[in-house]
Write a protein that holds these residues in place. Structure first.
Motif, PDB file in Angstrom:
ATOM      1  N   GLY A 133      42.487  62.543  73.547  1.00 19.01           N
ATOM      2  CA  GLY A 133      42.317  63.754  72.752  1.00 19.01           C
ATOM      3  C   GLY A 133      43.581  64.289  72.114  1.00 19.01           C
ATOM      4  N   VAL A 134      44.663  63.510  72.189  1.00 18.82           N
ATOM      5  CA  VAL A 134      45.924  63.968  71.594  1.00 18.82           C
ATOM      6  C   VAL A 134      46.375  62.981  70.519  1.00 18.82           C
ATOM      7  CG1 VAL A 134      48.353  64.505  72.052  1.00 18.82           C
ATOM      8  CG2 VAL A 134      46.589  65.162  73.721  1.00 18.82           C
ATOM      9  N   ASN A 135      46.809  63.525  69.399  1.00 20.85           N
ATOM     10  CA  ASN A 135      47.357  62.719  68.312  1.00 20.85           C
ATOM     11  C   ASN A 135      48.868  62.598  68.501  1.00 20.85           C
ATOM     12  OD1 ASN A 135      48.409  61.686  65.960  1.00 20.85           O
ATOM     13  ND2 ASN A 135      47.005  62.830  64.612  1.00 20.85           N
ATOM     14  N   HIS A 136      49.337  61.369  68.770  1.00 19.59           N
ATOM     15  CA  HIS A 136      50.768  61.146  69.013  1.00 19.59           C
ATOM     16  C   HIS A 136      51.519  60.740  67.758  1.00 19.59           C
ATOM     17  CE1 HIS A 136      50.562  61.729  73.375  1.00 19.59           C
ATOM     18  NE2 HIS A 136      49.356  61.193  73.279  1.00 19.59           N
ATOM     19  N   ALA A 153      38.613  67.872  67.070  1.00 21.08           N
ATOM     20  CA  ALA A 153      39.865  67.378  66.484  1.00 21.08           C
ATOM     21  C   ALA A 153      40.891  67.137  67.585  1.00 21.08           C
ATOM     22  CB  ALA A 153      40.399  68.388  65.474  1.00 21.08           C
ATOM     23  N   PRO A 154      41.609  66.008  67.528  1.00 22.01           N
ATOM     24  CA  PRO A 154      42.650  65.778  68.529  1.00 22.01           C
ATOM     25  C   PRO A 154      43.772  66.813  68.372  1.00 22.01           C
ATOM     26  CG  PRO A 154      42.735  64.080  66.803  1.00 22.01           C
ATOM     27  CD  PRO A 154      41.512  64.899  66.547  1.00 22.01           C
ATOM     28  N   ALA A 155      44.328  67.220  69.471  1.00 26.38           N
ATOM     29  CA  ALA A 155      45.487  68.119  69.413  1.00 26.38           C
ATOM     30  C   ALA A 155      46.706  67.323  69.007  1.00 26.38           C
ATOM     31  CB  ALA A 155      45.714  68.741  70.787  1.00 26.38           C
ATOM     32  N   MET A 156      47.682  67.994  68.381  1.00 27.13           N
ATOM     33  CA  MET A 156      48.923  67.307  68.045  1.00 27.13           C
ATOM     34  C   MET A 156      49.823  67.283  69.269  1.00 27.13           C
ATOM     35  SD  MET A 156      48.254  66.450  65.028  1.00 27.13           S
ATOM     36  CE  MET A 156      49.823  65.713  64.532  1.00 27.13           C
ATOM     37  N   GLU A 157      50.503  66.162  69.505  1.00 28.81           N
ATOM     38  CA  GLU A 157      51.361  66.000  70.672  1.00 28.81           C
ATOM     39  C   GLU A 157      52.351  67.151  70.804  1.00 28.81           C
ATOM     40  OE1 GLU A 157      53.454  62.212  71.001  1.00 28.81           O
ATOM     41  OE2 GLU A 157      55.062  63.235  72.088  1.00 28.81           O
TER      42      GLU A 157
END
Lengths: 709, 709
Positions: free
Chosen positions: A231-234, B696-700
């Motif tokens: 669930g996290v955008n790296h 939506a994915p969270a931002m790192e």
């Protein structure tokens, strides 16, 4: 390696502080003209070696390769034929190992990064399409596996990439995002259930575009996508993705289009790719800077996502390095053609009734070509030092964070100037050759068409210069965050001038601004190295200081207003970056002059360096006048001194282009094959015979005037 | 016809002498931004008509023609296919009479010279190859028969030329002589025994070269050769020479070669011709300006061979006229594409976290495109007046020697600037569209490649500018042959500024130099028309006066030394000619502004004219500073005022290019078809939906920062 230590100055060299001050507006004697035995003579052999630079032997060998007709462009092929030919040529390069130098020794490479680029650059004279297609395969696709992947990727993928069993695309740019790579839309979502990444194109603007090898030949691609796990955008990471099966058909979920005809480089099959939930093994993440464990846990050796992103992109700097070199070579080829032709072609009788003038003897023609020659020399020397820096970083000899950042700033500074210069020079050379210059057989139009895109790919030139400017601003604000405006005037250089390439950030004055002002206003000494350095350095310094002052309120403004303020300085910022890049080129040229031992070469190179340096001042003369750095009288003296320099350099112009070392096999332009002179000799012999025969028709004007009038 | 009388100044217009002096460095209020309801609005309909100019209806009709796919270029054709297609298109033009307007009414033409050129220029948006091939057939080959021949030639040759039964070449240029036509080597020797001329190529350099229609399609040619009769060479004359038989084979004694692939214009079959003692009837001499009787006696209505030669060449000025118009149209197309795309394309978030900026909102992007837009407007207005002048001369309405000389000077001044501007603008537009700009489908690269040769054919640009400069020097020396240097300062304008086009020679100050100096130093008034006029006029005046002073000793020097002295001023001479041409453009733009009645249009055009005029001053700022015309403070104010003007013009940029009136059928660039906006809307909708979905994915970066940090 280039010897960057200062050589002892020979007796006729200028030594800072000891050079007698000479007023350039005073005529110090007759201009040396062609054939004047008292003028300096150039030693072509040593000048040629100097221009070939650090990897001279390797370049000479590469030029033997590019002299082979089977590697050269044939003008007028259809796009399909040209693509086929270039792909076949790529196999020749793979077979002879010319393109393998940068790869690991355990895979048959030489781990030689600088030499690899030097050899690669030379391909531009064979066919820019061949160069760039090779660049896509080994410099982008292969280099991404090398620099962003780890040992298992190297062992698994590089052998087939090196031998061209697997041609591949470098799928970074999207239709919707070119310069702003961080905002690409393609996603790579990790699925722990199957231990796979799912590569997906969520909308049309996220289609990958302009990718070499994508339209036809690519079997795999390195795809840049937003890595999403748990669930996290790296952020953006690179993935190795097979795209076509052995029949050449796209694999399931993958689609694409051919970009079709382009303004140039039509030997390359650029195209588009898109992905519909395409699954690849977890191991296909090129995991040097970021990895995902089987359970979906993300890890990275670089904690900051921003720094990680720039580090990853930074490993791909070699594209910019090589374009700087290739563009400079194209400029050298263009000037070799135009100056050689200009020294043979005659038009109009000016000084006598019978003999027409060689067109390079016209002042305007000299003004069109010789300053561009000076710039091309500056770029040649700057590029070699740049390549040495690149090699030091990539070989690990000098590979700190600062080194990498300096290298990137250098790349962002030099690539825009040299690629624009190539377009400008190819065009001026084309026009200087008249209608003959427009014939495809003389190569200038075709080289120009191919090099056009060098100005916007591998980083849009304007965007790159803005990066440089931001770096200069950062350097500046670190020093003066809390200082008053007067601090700049007290700011004294921390680094010796001859170590300038060690750090490529904001240049420093060797004297205070106050001192400098009075120096420049003293009796003219434009040919003095330190005066040129100070004029060029001061401009960069002052521009950055002025912009920094203008931007100071931005810290206290809301984001939108701060952005508007920054935007109001954008044009000036980019001009400051350009001034910085020009200074870097001038410094390299100056070091090259200082390391020259042959007296004749040193004299002519000094004139050429002066032409480059003072040409820069002349172009920005208004700035120097407005800012009180030059008086009106002194400013006028610069232009007349430039005229004088050009007249001095003119007799050496052909030597100076011959020293680039291109043979007819590299030039391949019939107008410089000798036929122009042959035709003129025939015409002159015809008229001579006619006069001697006594049967020549009289001119109407002469007949009317009568025998005695 | 353009109304060249001054319209009464509306209440908000600037009137010389009564305009309040405003300091441009003082901010006079907020910059009008896009959508600001208090800013001016453009009336597209009337601005569009104004840009279409004197032959507006004819141009509108021509654009219906150029919107037809069968007349348009298809990118990527082979040279052979492209040539075939263009030749077929030429038949379409012949069949519909589009290209017959200039021919005599008794042969089905309209004797309409201005209208003919206006219609011809419009062809550039269909395909420059089509335009130039049509120009070769009807504008050079046909026009030479028309203007250099007499009624029997018209009746014998023109019908088949008009209907394309006889395609022909214009055989003037030789490999050995391009710009210097007087020195061509081909001879036409009269043989009274058979009453024939013998056309002969005495050596290889005298081969005719670069001739459209010569490689394939030409059945005849107008051949320029040295006319020799009774042992006297009467200089260059034109001859009608059949070259191919009905099978397409060369007639006996005639040979040729195909020029092959060129940098552009590959729809035209350029080639070479040579003649081995080819006999043609005496009547085939195009004898308007020189004739040979049956017994070999030469006669001419013009006694001086020099004047006769220039009169003959002068009848062919229409090539330069039409290139000025066509190049300006190509610039307009390029800017329509780049500015439209720039107003739709978004990249980087600067002012907000979510919305990317439209790239035309970046200052640098504006600085790249809007000054070029201003220049294109100036050229559009200047070209229309130029065409009116051309029409007056060729229709006989105003056809004195002086009129013809003025027309030629105007052509030599305007054609170089507009053709160079087109190349520069097409390239900047290409780069401003990034990778998309490099795709052939978006037309910028292809237009640029085709227009490249416009800079050197129909007169090399540098050679033309030198002609202009020589005219300016002649004008100057007539006035000041015996005067002292102070005379210039007392030299007051003899012609009203609004009649400037009546004579195109040396411009005169509306005030003395001494007065002017103090005007410019008074509180800033750069937006005042007269201040701009004086700044621009003064520079031309002073440059010419300085050069004339420098050249004065030449009269007393031997020929070789005089030539060397002249050569030492050549670069400056050409720069003076450029300054003169820029002034002519500025004057036309100013008359156009003055004749504008719609208040919104007038306001925006005034800003655009100011941007053009002050942009010229900014480019030559060093000159103004060195010569004491501007103080450092005032010079700086110019740049900041230009920034302000650009910001004011920005909201009108799209209207200003829309006003050029090109439809999608003329632009044919997919990037401005609306797909860019469509793709962005789709991407933004995707992200909006994703945000609203809560998946939506969270931002790192956000995750690391945690909820409260």
């Amino acid at each position: 390696m280039v010897d960057t230590t200062r050589l002892p100055a020979p007796h006729n060299a200028e030594r800072p502080g000891t050079t007698p001050v000479i007023d350039p507006s005073v005529d110090t004697g007759p201009i040396k003209v062609a054939g004047d035995p008292t003028g300096p003579t150039i030693d072509l052999e040593s000048l040629g070696r100097q221009l070939l630079g650090t990897w001279a032997d390797l370049r000479v060998a590469a030029r033997e390769l590019t002299a082979r007709p089977e590697l050269q462009r044939i003008e007028g092929l259809s796009m399909a034929e040209h693509r086929t030919r270039v792909f076949e040529q790529l196999h020749l390069l793979a077979d002879n190992g010319h393109v393998h130098r940068a790869f690991p020794t355990h895979l048959g490479g030489e781990n030689d990064h600088g030499g690899n680029i030097a050899g690669f650059e030379e391909l531009v004279t064979a066919d820019p399409s061949l160069q760039i297609k090779a660049g896509v395969q080994w410099g982008l696709f292969g280099a991404a596996v090398l620099h962003l992947g780890t040992r298992p990727h190297h062992d698994a993928f590089l052998p087939d990439i090196m031998n061209l069993t697997v041609p591949g695309a470098f799928a970074m740019t999207e239709i919707g995002h070119g310069s702003d790579v961080a905002s690409i839309g393609t996603t790579a979502t990790y699925d722990p259930a199957t231990e796979e990444f799912v590569i997906h194109t969520p909308f049309r603007a996220a289609w990958k575009d302009y990718l070499g090898n994508a339209a036809n030949d690519g079997v795999a691609a390195v795809v840049f996508a937003q890595l999403i796990t748990e669930g996290v955008n790296h952020g953006v990471h690179a993935f190795y993705v097979p795209i076509r099966d052995e029949t050449g058909a796209f694999l399931p979920g993958i689609g694409g289009e051919d970009d079709g005809l382009k303004g140039g480089l039509n030997g390359i099959d650029n195209g588009r790719l898109h992905f519909d939930q395409v699954r690849i093994p977890r191991a296909n993440l090129l995991n040097r800077y970021g990895d995902v464990a089987a359970d979906g846990t993300y890890s990275s050796p670089i904690a900051s996502p921003g720094r990680r992103f720039f580090t990853m992109l930074g490993t791909l700097v070699q594209g910019r390095v090589s374009l700087d070199g290739a563009a400079t070579q194209a400029s050298a080829v263009a000037l070799t053609i135009a100056i050689t032709y200009g020294s043979q072609r005659r038009q109009f009788t000016a000084a006598s009734d019978t003999d027409e003038e060689v067109i390079l003897d016209y002042q305007r023609h000299q003004r069109r070509l010789l300053p561009r020659l000076a710039t091309t020399y500056a770029q040649t020397f700057a590029h070699d030092e740049f390549l040495v820096k690149f090699d030091e970083v990539f070989s690990g000899k000098a590979d700190t964070d600062d080194d990498r950042q300096d290298l990137e700033t250098l790349a962002a500074a030099l690539k825009p100037l040299s690629t624009w210069h190539a377009l400008d020079t190819l065009q001026e050379a084309r026009e200087a050759c008249g209608g003959a210059g427009f014939m495809a057989e003389n190569r200038l139009t075709s080289l120009r068409a191919d090099l056009d895109v060098y100005a916007t790919f591998e980083g849009d030139n304007n965007v790159l210069l803005q990066l440089v400017a931001k770096r200069l601003l950062t350097d500046y604000s670190r020093k003066f965050a809390t200082a008053d405006a007067g601090a700049l005037a007290r700011y004294v250089v921390k680094q010796a001038a001859d170590r300038a390439y060690h750090g490529t950030g904001l240049r420093r004055l060797t004297q205070t601004v106050a001192d400098f002002g009075s120096t420049a206003r003293s009796v003219g000494a434009f040919r003095e190295t330190n005066v040129q350095r100070e004029l060029l350095t001061d401009r960069v310094e002052t521009m950055i200081a002025d912009i920094a002052t203008a931007l100071r309120p931005a810290q206290r403004l809301p984001k939108a207003e701060a952005a508007a303020l920054f935007n109001s300085q954008q044009n000036e910022l980019i001009e400051a970056a350009r001034a910085h890049a020009e200074l870097l080129q001038w410094e390299s040229f100056t070091r090259a002059v200082e390391s020259t031992t042959h007296a004749g070469n040193k004299q002519v190179l000094t004139w050429l360096r002066d032409l480059f340096g003072l040409g820069l001042v002349e172009k920005r003369l208004a700035w120097y006048l407005v800012h009180g750095r030059l008086s009106a009288q002194r400013a006028q003296a610069i232009s007349s001194y430039i005229d004088r320099l050009i007249a001095r350099i003119r007799p050496h112009a052909v030597d100076l282009v011959d020293a680039f070392g291109y043979s007819q096999a590299h030039l391949r332009a019939p107008i410089v094959s000798g036929i122009e002179k042959e035709r003129q000799d025939e015409a002159r012999a015809y008229y001579r015979a006619l006069r001697e025969s006594g049967t020549a028709p009289a001119m109407e004007k002469t007949v009317k005037a009568g025998p005695k009038q």
